[in-house]
Design an enzyme around this catalytic site. Sequence first.
Site, PDB file in Angstrom:
ATOM      1  N   VAL A 182       0.863  -1.181   0.000  1.00  0.00           N
ATOM      2  CA  VAL A 182       0.000   0.000   0.000  1.00  0.00           C
ATOM      3  C   VAL A 182       0.896   1.226   0.000  1.00  0.00           C
ATOM      4  O   VAL A 182       1.922   1.263   0.688  1.00  0.00           O
ATOM      5  CB  VAL A 182      -0.924   0.014   1.236  1.00  0.00           C
ATOM      6  N   ASN A 189      -5.692   3.495   6.069  1.00  0.00           N
ATOM      7  CA  ASN A 189      -6.998   3.823   5.493  1.00  0.00           C
ATOM      8  C   ASN A 189      -7.791   2.568   5.140  1.00  0.00           C
ATOM      9  O   ASN A 189      -8.794   2.646   4.438  1.00  0.00           O
ATOM     10  CB  ASN A 189      -6.829   4.687   4.240  1.00  0.00           C
ATOM     11  N   GLY A 192      -5.251  -2.183   2.792  1.00  0.00           N
ATOM     12  CA  GLY A 192      -4.743  -3.539   2.870  1.00  0.00           C
ATOM     13  C   GLY A 192      -5.861  -4.537   3.130  1.00  0.00           C
ATOM     14  O   GLY A 192      -5.930  -5.598   2.493  1.00  0.00           O
ATOM     15  N   ASN A 219       7.652  -8.356  10.717  1.00  0.00           N
ATOM     16  CA  ASN A 219       6.739  -7.398  10.081  1.00  0.00           C
ATOM     17  C   ASN A 219       5.418  -7.387  10.848  1.00  0.00           C
ATOM     18  O   ASN A 219       4.433  -8.012  10.443  1.00  0.00           O
ATOM     19  CB  ASN A 219       6.515  -7.772   8.611  1.00  0.00           C
ATOM     20  N   TYR A 226      -3.101  -9.582   8.516  1.00  0.00           N
ATOM     21  CA  TYR A 226      -3.551 -10.913   8.135  1.00  0.00           C
ATOM     22  C   TYR A 226      -4.298 -11.606   9.267  1.00  0.00           C
ATOM     23  O   TYR A 226      -5.267 -12.337   9.023  1.00  0.00           O
ATOM     24  CB  TYR A 226      -2.367 -11.752   7.657  1.00  0.00           C
TER      25      TYR A 226
END
Length: 262
Positions: A182, A189, A192, A219, A226
């Site tokens: 992104v 926003n 993702g 990360n 996710y």
Amino acid sequence: MALLSSPRPLPTHFSASTSTSLLLRRRPITACQVCTPKQPLNHSTVSVSEASADDELWAAACLRIRSFNNFKPTTFGLQDHKKFLAEREFEAMKERVSGKRKGFGRVSCINATVPLSHFSSLSVSADDLCASCKFTNNGEERVVVGTLDLNQCVSLPDEITGSRPKEIGADFARAYLSNVCVANELLRNGLGHALVAKSKMVAKDWGISDLYVHVAVDNEPAKQLYTKSGFVYESDEPAWQARFLDRPRRLLLWFGIPGVQL
């Protein structure tokens, strides 16, 4: 840029040379302006869909080059280098999306785009989201602000391989997300989440039962994305493999597509 999953390696057989007609259609990657949103993103202006037109694929390729590389502004020939990398990714994307990539059933480039008119207050910057990642759709100029690939395949090159489904048919019932990113200008926003949600819908239409994504162990933003999207841990990369490939160790996350039966 926000790197939400690791980019897939580019095929080594692609070169920067392309046909004259394609080169004329592409916009150069320049370093003169950056777009600033007029206001927090109006989600009614966001479109998340599969891309097929060359112009949109080129815009997505440019966004990926901005996202997956840390360029030093003082590097000699930087813009030519960026364009070369974008050319390679563009050609690789076209090969995958057209179904010509060996070992893949289907590949879809899914993009989040907003109208160019959403941006204003242009200022000088080393990055140039609007100029680099702009394309025209039905007469409207839009900007690719998020992108990913949905890959129907048994495995991705140099990545951990998923174990589901275990039944016969894994070659067409398993898919992986890759090249998820992104634009930094529009972080936080929900783009993702929107990209991942769209990929699940497309995967279900394809008859995919098991969806995977790789993410670096350090990360945290990607892992949170996710996890909130329903993915769970399945396995992780051996440390020796990460060292051999000179990259951070990765996790493999899994999501079961509801309502899909083999």
